[in-house]
Write a protein that holds these residues in place. Sequence first.
Motif, PDB file in Angstrom:
ATOM      1  N   GLY A   1       7.251   6.474   9.616  1.00 28.25           N
ATOM      2  CA  GLY A   1       5.917   6.333   8.689  1.00 28.25           C
ATOM      3  C   GLY A   1       6.291   5.698   7.631  1.00 28.25           C
ATOM      4  O   GLY A   1       5.283   5.102   6.759  1.00 28.25           O
TER       5      GLY A   1
ATOM      6  N   LYS B   1       9.256   1.673   9.418  1.00 26.14           N
ATOM      7  CA  LYS B   1      10.513   0.445  10.003  1.00 26.14           C
ATOM      8  C   LYS B   1      10.041  -0.262  10.703  1.00 26.14           C
ATOM      9  O   LYS B   1      10.488  -1.132  11.072  1.00 26.14           O
ATOM     10  CB  LYS B   1      11.627   2.014  10.597  1.00 26.14           C
ATOM     11  N   SER B   2       8.834  -0.119  11.706  1.00 22.30           N
ATOM     12  CA  SER B   2       8.822  -1.148  12.637  1.00 22.30           C
ATOM     13  C   SER B   2       7.876  -2.603  11.591  1.00 22.30           C
ATOM     14  O   SER B   2       7.444  -3.594  12.219  1.00 22.30           O
ATOM     15  CB  SER B   2       7.627  -1.147  13.698  1.00 22.30           C
ATOM     16  N   THR B   3       6.778  -2.352  11.167  1.00 20.33           N
ATOM     17  CA  THR B   3       6.779  -3.295   9.802  1.00 20.33           C
ATOM     18  C   THR B   3       7.706  -4.106   9.733  1.00 20.33           C
ATOM     19  O   THR B   3       7.839  -5.560   9.295  1.00 20.33           O
ATOM     20  CB  THR B   3       6.018  -2.472   9.188  1.00 20.33           C
TER      21      THR B   3
ATOM     22  N   ASP C   1       5.156  -1.792  -3.067  1.00 23.50           N
ATOM     23  CA  ASP C   1       3.347  -2.028  -3.737  1.00 23.50           C
ATOM     24  C   ASP C   1       2.467  -1.376  -3.914  1.00 23.50           C
ATOM     25  O   ASP C   1       1.771  -2.010  -4.726  1.00 23.50           O
ATOM     26  CB  ASP C   1       2.807  -3.662  -2.604  1.00 23.50           C
TER      27      ASP C   1
HETATM   28  P1  GDP Z   1       7.869   3.702  11.388  1.00 27.80           P
HETATM   29  O1  GDP Z   1       7.173   4.673  11.511  1.00 27.80           O
HETATM   30  O2  GDP Z   1       8.744   3.709   9.718  1.00 27.80           O
HETATM   31  O3  GDP Z   1       7.792   2.176  12.023  1.00 27.80           O
HETATM   32  O4  GDP Z   1       6.138   3.000   9.835  1.00 27.80           O
HETATM   33  P2  GDP Z   1       5.518   1.611  10.787  1.00 27.80           P
HETATM   34  O5  GDP Z   1       6.028  -0.176  10.161  1.00 27.80           O
HETATM   35  O6  GDP Z   1       4.761   2.542  11.668  1.00 27.80           O
HETATM   36  O7  GDP Z   1       3.945   1.797   8.817  1.00 27.80           O
HETATM   37  C1  GDP Z   1       3.641   3.053   8.826  1.00 27.80           C
HETATM   38  C2  GDP Z   1       2.229   2.858   8.130  1.00 27.80           C
HETATM   39  O8  GDP Z   1       3.069   2.085   6.588  1.00 27.80           O
HETATM   40  C3  GDP Z   1       2.042   1.505   8.185  1.00 27.80           C
HETATM   41  O9  GDP Z   1       0.595   1.602   8.468  1.00 27.80           O
HETATM   42  C4  GDP Z   1       2.051   0.196   7.695  1.00 27.80           C
HETATM   43  O10 GDP Z   1       0.848  -0.438   7.574  1.00 27.80           O
HETATM   44  C5  GDP Z   1       2.127   0.579   6.437  1.00 27.80           C
HETATM   45  N1  GDP Z   1       3.192   0.054   6.020  1.00 27.80           N
HETATM   46  C6  GDP Z   1       4.451  -0.208   6.218  1.00 27.80           C
HETATM   47  N2  GDP Z   1       5.371  -0.962   5.397  1.00 27.80           N
HETATM   48  C7  GDP Z   1       4.661  -1.266   4.474  1.00 27.80           C
HETATM   49  C8  GDP Z   1       4.374  -1.177   2.851  1.00 27.80           C
HETATM   50  O11 GDP Z   1       5.243  -2.206   2.063  1.00 27.80           O
HETATM   51  N3  GDP Z   1       3.487  -1.180   1.384  1.00 27.80           N
HETATM   52  C9  GDP Z   1       2.160  -0.644   2.366  1.00 27.80           C
HETATM   53  N4  GDP Z   1       1.206  -0.420   1.695  1.00 27.80           N
HETATM   54  N5  GDP Z   1       2.102   0.339   3.234  1.00 27.80           N
HETATM   55  C10 GDP Z   1       3.094   0.376   4.451  1.00 27.80           C
END
Ligand code: GDP
Length: 334
Positions: A71, A74-76, A210
């Motif tokens: 969450g 990472k993938s974003t 942000d």
């Molecule tokens: P992962 O589990 O680490 O791969 O996380 P994800 O990339 O799936 O992101 C988890 C949630 O956080 C998603 O709903 C993304 O849209 C949100 N998210 C990721 N980066 C950001 C950011 O820089 N700002 C905001 N506001 N949300 C983000």
Amino acid sequence: MNMLQMPADLDISDQHLVDGVVGRQLRPLAKTITLIESQRPDHRARARRVLEALLPHTGGAMRVGISGVPGVGKSTFIEALGLLLIERGLKVAVLAVDPSSSVTGGSILGDKTRMELLSQRTEAFIRPSPSAGSLGGVAGKTRETLLVCEAAGFDVVIVETVGVGQSETAVAGMTDIFCLLQLPNAGDDLQAIKKGIMELADLIVINKADIDPRQAAVAKSQIKTALGMLRHSSPNWVPPVLTLSALKKDGVAQFWDEITRYRDTMRGSGEFDEKRRTQAQAWMWELIDSGLRQRFREHPQVRAELAALQAAVARGETTPAAAAHSLLNHLSEH
Ligand code: GDP
């Protein structure tokens, strides 16, 4: 015309794999990785030969480790970074070490919808975590896959892992730079310090800046203070702390600037190659350790006596040292 130095026992189909990978073709790349991930002993032997033949073609990529709790983004972030690098003419491979996949059968990092834009690009190659085996086994396969991606001409190989368990250590041990993604709240970084993860980090990113830029700035200064109490493995590098928004793609270019600054600094001091040499040797010893353990467990005399001796140790009838000594002695008998 074949310029490769091939071990004599590489058969024709393996030769095709090697030529295909070096020729930067996707199918042989995927097939080679499937071979690497296979548990079959004959596949393991073939994988070893193919890797040996690919070795002269490896080493060219920047190996970037990225970790953070589920969450954190990472993938974003990896998608934004990958697209930026492609824009700059680079080819990017994304691999994963996901210990949850072998424990629960489910995967935190395996979701197919992740990095949708990046996965559509021909300049990118995304491979989910191998799912079978111990963390050591999963990490070993990812390490080998990383080398294959390098031989296939990828300029950047990103290895992603979740911030749980020991997987961070494994990923830090196979990459040139290890980056930790953090959320902009104070409790999070204390967790990382406690688990010893922060000591592994060459670069720390506070994502989602942000949402509340002020809080992100506070988190940044707290982490900087915390880092001041730790000692980085290189005397020439103070791990920078960046605030960033993966969602808005804000700060991603600066992130890459820091990666190149790290690479240049480490190359300048000779530490870049030294780290890779140390990692390769540590990997060899890991394989020796796990190989010895496996041979020990498979030894007929050990198998015959292990249960009884374990029980005797539990009952206090023999010491652990005496039991271990007598079992280990079987390894030198033939
Ligand atoms: P992962 O589990 O680490 O791969 O996380 P994800 O990339 O799936 O992101 C988890 C949630 O956080 C998603 O709903 C993304 O849209 C949100 N998210 C990721 N980066 C950001 C950011 O820089 N700002 C905001 N506001 N949300 C983000």
